[in-house]
Design an enzyme around this catalytic site. Structure first.
Site, PDB file in Angstrom:
ATOM      1  N   LYS A  72     -49.213  21.675 -34.301  1.00 34.61           N
ATOM      2  CA  LYS A  72     -49.009  22.683 -35.345  1.00 34.61           C
ATOM      3  C   LYS A  72     -47.883  22.255 -36.293  1.00 34.61           C
ATOM      4  O   LYS A  72     -48.015  22.322 -37.505  1.00 34.61           O
ATOM      5  CB  LYS A  72     -48.674  24.041 -34.698  1.00 34.61           C
ATOM      6  CG  LYS A  72     -48.688  25.164 -35.701  1.00 34.61           C
ATOM      7  CD  LYS A  72     -48.145  26.440 -35.110  1.00 34.61           C
ATOM      8  CE  LYS A  72     -46.949  26.878 -35.931  1.00 34.61           C
ATOM      9  NZ  LYS A  72     -46.146  27.896 -35.347  1.00 34.61           N
ATOM     10  N   ASP A 118     -51.778  29.162 -36.138  1.00 38.32           N
ATOM     11  CA  ASP A 118     -50.760  29.896 -35.378  1.00 38.32           C
ATOM     12  C   ASP A 118     -51.413  31.155 -34.812  1.00 38.32           C
ATOM     13  O   ASP A 118     -52.626  31.337 -34.924  1.00 38.32           O
ATOM     14  CB  ASP A 118     -49.550  30.231 -36.272  1.00 38.32           C
ATOM     15  CG  ASP A 118     -49.895  31.314 -37.279  1.00 38.32           C
ATOM     16  OD1 ASP A 118     -51.104  31.580 -37.477  1.00 38.32           O
ATOM     17  OD2 ASP A 118     -48.967  31.902 -37.849  1.00 38.32           O
TER      18      ASP A 118
END
Ligand code: SF4
Length: 521
Positions: free
Chosen positions: A421, A439
């Site tokens: 991420k 997310d």
């Protein structure tokens, strides 16, 4: 009659004059004078008549000359008009000739391409295993063919140009007025049996023959539309194109060129693609479609199986979305993202505002040291661990990358405290790469709407990679985060005010009555 009267008058006058002379000078002298006068009068009369005829003749000649001049002018005008007409006919014939030549050139190149492809691919291709055909009435010649024979039949139909165009009318309701035709192609086997798209697509597509079929369909569509529009300019034709054709590097540039020459038909041809084909076509396909659209051609999408979310609407709401994490450069962005794990952007910003004033480079951060850094970030969850990671990654940046933030996923993921991420956010925000970092907000939105359902963030990210149109990929991550953070919130999503509520497939959407008294946003 008038002449006789005049002669009689002359005769009478001459006789009277001769008689008068005869009284004084004797009969012979009177006769002589009378005869002379009569002859003189006749002579005068004849001269007058001749002059009159001459004047008349002169007038006639003048009239003839005028008529002749008028005829000459008319002849010149006719000649000029004929010359202009000839020129116009020649120009038109030459334009039509050029058009025919251009079309023949395209046809020739298409046929050459057929031959090349068929020999290069189809002959070498092993046909895919097919499900048995659904029996549709009596068994036909085609039903008796195995897959290799069917592929051979398709190949022969294409080689021998046995591709037919069918026009299916589309009417508007309630008047049932004919608005469009949908152009559909069928192949004909040697014995005349019709090979339906459901039969040939399954075999022709894996063998790379669909663009060959589409080539012929498109070429004929243009010819038919041209003929149709001579009479009815308000009727259009939907022309279906397969996804393989859309990205065919050999065919599509030729096709775009051909359509550019036929752009006067832009109002009458609609190019139609399946949703799946559009998604698979990616950036190249989008570029091709954008060019077609710039020529004025309308585009249509069919076989739509997901419209869970419309990025155009999100873009309209937030044209230039930005990450809410504050940073000064790629390095401080990297640090902020590492600190943001299981923390809010707001909380991270509060801690990093004073920190980045004194440490905005790896060197300064290393000089600050773990202990002092811990003091700055102690309001953020897991701060002890995060402080160690930030110092370690700063050292690594100095050792391996000369203090710069690397630009590859592998190098970013190798940094302490940075995962997939973090790498996606840094690549997207700092370096403008079309990555999508998933997310918790994006994970929730994608599963609720069915845009890209997945059991974990990686599955969702890969689903988004496939489904998000290339045009929206750069900002998709931000739009989805902001949408999840402020509208599609975890506990009670604000569905009544959501811009994609009509597309969203979440079965437990919040009803308006449930939101009464709750402030949106
Ligand atoms: S807010 Fe409601 S309607 Fe909008 S995406 Fe979320 S669940 Fe769907």
């Amino acid at each position: 009659m008038v002449q006789v009267l005049i002669v009689a008058i002359y005769l009478f006058g001459s006789a009277a004059a001769g008689g008068a002379v005869g009284l004084f000078a004797g009969l012979p002298a009177g006769a002589f004078v009378g005869a002379t006068l009569f002859l003189f009068a006749l002579q005068m009369q004849a001269g007058h008549g001749a002059r009159k005829q001459k004047r008349h003749a002169a007038r006639e000649i003048a009239n003839l000359k005028r008529a002749n001049a008028a005829i000459e002018i008319a002849l010149h005008e006719t000649h000029d008009a004929m010359e202009e007409m000839n020129k116009a006919i020649e120009a038109r014939a030459s334009a039509q000739g050029q058009k025919i030549v251009a079309e023949l050139q395209v046809l020739e190149s298409l046929m050459r391409e057929f031959a090349g492809r068929i020999s290069d691919k189809a002959k070498a291709e092993t046909p895919p295993a097919l499900e048995p055909h659904a029996a549709d009435g009596a068994r036909t010649y085609l039903d008796t063919l195995g897959e290799p024979e069917l592929l051979e039949t398709i190949r022969a139909s294409l080689e021998e140009n046995r591709v037919d165009l069918y026009l299916q009318p589309i009417v508007s309701l309630p008047q049932r007025k004919l608005r469009y035709y949908e152009a559909l192609s069928r192949l004909r086997a040697e014995d005349g049996s019709v090979i339906m798209p459901a039969q040939y697509i399954k075999i022709a597509a894996p063998a790379g023959l669909m663009s060959v079929v589409d080539n012929l369909l498109l070429f004929r569509c243009v010819q038919i539309v041209r003929r149709l529009t001579q009479k009815h300019r308000d009727i259009g034709v939907f022309c279906n194109i397969s996804g393989d054709t859309l990205t065919d590097a050999e065919f599509f540039p030729q096709f775009l060129d051909y359509m550019q020459h036929n752009r006067d038909l832009a109002g009458q041809i609609v190019f139609e693609f399946g949703q799946d084909a559009l998604v698979k076509a990616g950036a190249k396909g989008e570029e091709n479609l954008a060019f077609l659209a710039s020529l004025g051609f309308a585009l249509s999408m069919d076989h739509v199986d997901t419209l869970a979310l419309d990025f155009a609407r999100l873009k309209k709401m937030m044209p230039e979305p930005r990450t809410e994490l504050q940073s000064l450069n790629p390095y401080t962005l990297l640090v902020a993202v590492v600190l943001s794990a299981q923390a809010t952007d707001k909380g991270v910003n509060k801690a990093t505002a004073p920190l980045f004033k004194i440490a905005d480079t790896p060197e300064k951060m290393v000089a600050l040291g773990v202990e002092k850094l811990t003091g700055y970030i102690k309001t953020i969850g897991l701060y002890r661990n995060k402080a160690k990671n930030v110092i370690a990654l700063s050292k690594l940046l100095i050792e391996r990358h000369g203090g710069a933030v690397p630009r590859t996923r592998e190098e970013l993921e190798a940094l302490p405290g940075a995962g997939r991420k973090t790498a996606n956010v840094v690549l997207n925000v700092a370096f403008g790469e079309k990555t999508i970092a998933v997310d918790t907000h994006i994970f929730r939105v994608c599963n609720r709407t069915n845009l890209a359902p997945g059991k974990n963030v990686l599955a969702v990210e890969l689903g988004l990679e496939k489904k998000v149109p290339d045009t929206y990929k750069l900002h998709a991550h931000h739009w989805l985060i902001l949408h999840g953070r402020y509208t599609c919130v975890a506990r009670k999503p604000l569905c009544p005010t959501c811009v994609v509520r009509d597309l969203c497939r979440y079965k437990d959407k919040t009803k308006e009555v449930e939101l009464r008294g709750k402030k949106p946003g």
